[in-house]
Design an enzyme around this catalytic site. Structure first.
Site, mmCIF file in Angstrom:
data_model
loop_
_atom_site.group_PDB
_atom_site.id
_atom_site.type_symbol
_atom_site.label_atom_id
_atom_site.label_comp_id
_atom_site.label_asym_id
_atom_site.label_seq_id
_atom_site.Cartn_x
_atom_site.Cartn_y
_atom_site.Cartn_z
ATOM 1 N N ASN A 14 0.939 -0.753 0.159
ATOM 2 C CA ASN A 14 -0.019 -0.071 0.001
ATOM 3 C C ASN A 14 0.732 1.085 0.066
ATOM 4 O OD1 ASN A 14 0.195 0.979 2.857
ATOM 5 N ND2 ASN A 14 -0.916 -1.033 3.264
ATOM 6 N N ASN A 63 -8.382 -7.956 9.852
ATOM 7 C CA ASN A 63 -8.030 -8.478 8.187
ATOM 8 C C ASN A 63 -8.118 -10.024 8.974
ATOM 9 O OD1 ASN A 63 -6.025 -6.093 7.848
ATOM 10 N ND2 ASN A 63 -7.682 -5.447 6.962
ATOM 11 N N ARG A 82 0.370 -11.934 2.153
ATOM 12 C CA ARG A 82 -0.404 -11.738 3.536
ATOM 13 C C ARG A 82 -1.327 -13.375 3.429
ATOM 14 N NH1 ARG A 82 -3.385 -6.854 6.148
ATOM 15 N NH2 ARG A 82 -3.194 -8.119 7.788
ATOM 16 N N ARG A 129 -8.769 -4.538 -2.550
ATOM 17 C CA ARG A 129 -8.506 -5.688 -1.471
ATOM 18 C C ARG A 129 -8.974 -6.406 -2.209
ATOM 19 N NH1 ARG A 129 -4.050 -5.313 2.029
ATOM 20 N NH2 ARG A 129 -2.785 -3.079 1.423
ATOM 21 N N HIS A 158 -9.023 -0.064 2.280
ATOM 22 C CA HIS A 158 -9.547 -1.045 3.077
ATOM 23 C C HIS A 158 -10.638 0.131 3.530
ATOM 24 C CE1 HIS A 158 -6.217 -4.249 4.404
ATOM 25 N NE2 HIS A 158 -7.258 -4.385 3.455
ATOM 26 N N ASP A 160 -11.724 1.024 6.476
ATOM 27 C CA ASP A 160 -12.027 0.620 7.998
ATOM 28 C C ASP A 160 -10.896 1.693 7.998
ATOM 29 O OD1 ASP A 160 -9.359 -0.773 7.710
ATOM 30 O OD2 ASP A 160 -10.118 -1.549 9.042
ATOM 31 N N CYS A 252 -7.147 -1.595 12.935
ATOM 32 C CA CYS A 252 -7.059 -2.227 11.935
ATOM 33 C C CYS A 252 -5.697 -3.684 13.108
ATOM 34 C CB CYS A 252 -5.677 -1.911 11.530
ATOM 35 S SG CYS A 252 -5.956 -0.994 9.566
#
Ligand code: ARG
Length: 266
Positions: A14, A63, A82, A129, A158, A160, A252
């Site tokens: 990101n 996540n 990830r 994403r 994201h 959030d 997060c």
């Protein structure tokens, strides 16, 4: 929450992440501990997940999954580095009495980072994403209304990072992170919206944790704090700069296991 033992900036997925600007280990640990203590002070009970070497972003437990009652809808991460988190998350949820489910194979989904309840509606961020189809899939699993929102600013990758439900009728948001249609959809679905400034958005103002009438966030968001106090919330700021280097902040670093404050189903 997951302690930041192996946290660091080891890849760039990101616009906030730069491998040559690594997080300071000691400061990150301190900031994480302060966040945990603050959340406990405002009434949260924290469950921990064991950190895993080689998974520096496992600290961002938002996540791991979308939680709905005793179901954990696991992530299928877009980026390779990830993807190793999902089996670890799966194991944790199963050993803590959750049933787990993966999204259909061709769909990416990044958990509570991109799926937030406000009232009876599930708001889903997509394209950077998560895939729009994953939000639809959740709607059919949960039999609830979904509002898919395309995210148009790579910095707010994201949901959030640009939208934070406070209660079934109130939310914090950063409008420029959405297209015009998304802005209208949010405005017509959420009666009370608190807008954050460009500057406070970059301090991750929208990435706040709500516990009852307490809102916990990064430092450097004074205007949002005043706006929330006018809505009768008690605000608490704690420095999280080491995690901003990875594109994450308070929200997060947590995953609410008993349902978000703003979700009607709880
Ligand atoms: N470095 C992580 C990533 O880019 C940060 C994740 C932040 N989490 C969140 N829920 N916004 O995936």
């Amino acid at each position: 929450m997951c302690p930041p033992d192996y946290f660091g900036i080891e890849y760039e997925i990101n616009p906030w992440m730069h491998k040559d600007v690594n997080a300071d280990y000691v400061t990150a640990r301190q900031q994480w501990r302060d966040l945990k203590e603050l959340l406990e002070r405002v009434g949260a009970q924290i469950e921990l997940m064991e950190p895993v070497k080689g998974l520096p972003d496992l600290v961002f437990t938002a996540n791991a999954a979308l939680i709905w009652q005793d179901q954990a809808y696991l992530s299928r991460f877009r980026h390779g580095p990830r993807q190793g988190e999902t089996p670890v998350d799966d194991q944790w949820f199963r050993s803590h009495d959750f049933d787990t489910q993966l999204p259909p194979e061709h769909l990416n989904f990044e958990g509570a980072g991109d799926a937030l309840f406000c009232g009876e509606t599930l708001f889903g961020g997509y394209i950077v994403r998560s895939d729009a189809g994953a939000i639809q899939w959740l709607g059919s699993e949960l039999h609830c209304r979904v509002i898919p929102l395309q995210l148009v600013d790579e910095r707010y990758y994201h949901l959030d990072t640009c939208f934070c439900p406070l209660s079934p009728t109130e939310a914090i948001w950063y409008p420029p992170a959405f297209d015009e249609y998304g802005q209208l959809a949010i405005e017509s679905a959420v009666p009370t919206l608190s807008k954050v400034s460009d500057e406070e958005a970059t301090r991750f103002a929208c990435n706040a944790v709500v516990v009852g009438k307490h809102v916990v966030m990064n430092t450097g968001c004074p205007k949002l704090e005043v706006a929330l106090q006018q809505l009768d919330y008690e605000t608490h700021a704690t420095p999280l700069d080491e995690f901003l280097k990875s594109g994450g902040s308070a929200k997060c670093l947590t995953l609410r296991l008993d349902g978000e404050e703003a979700a009607v189903w709880r």
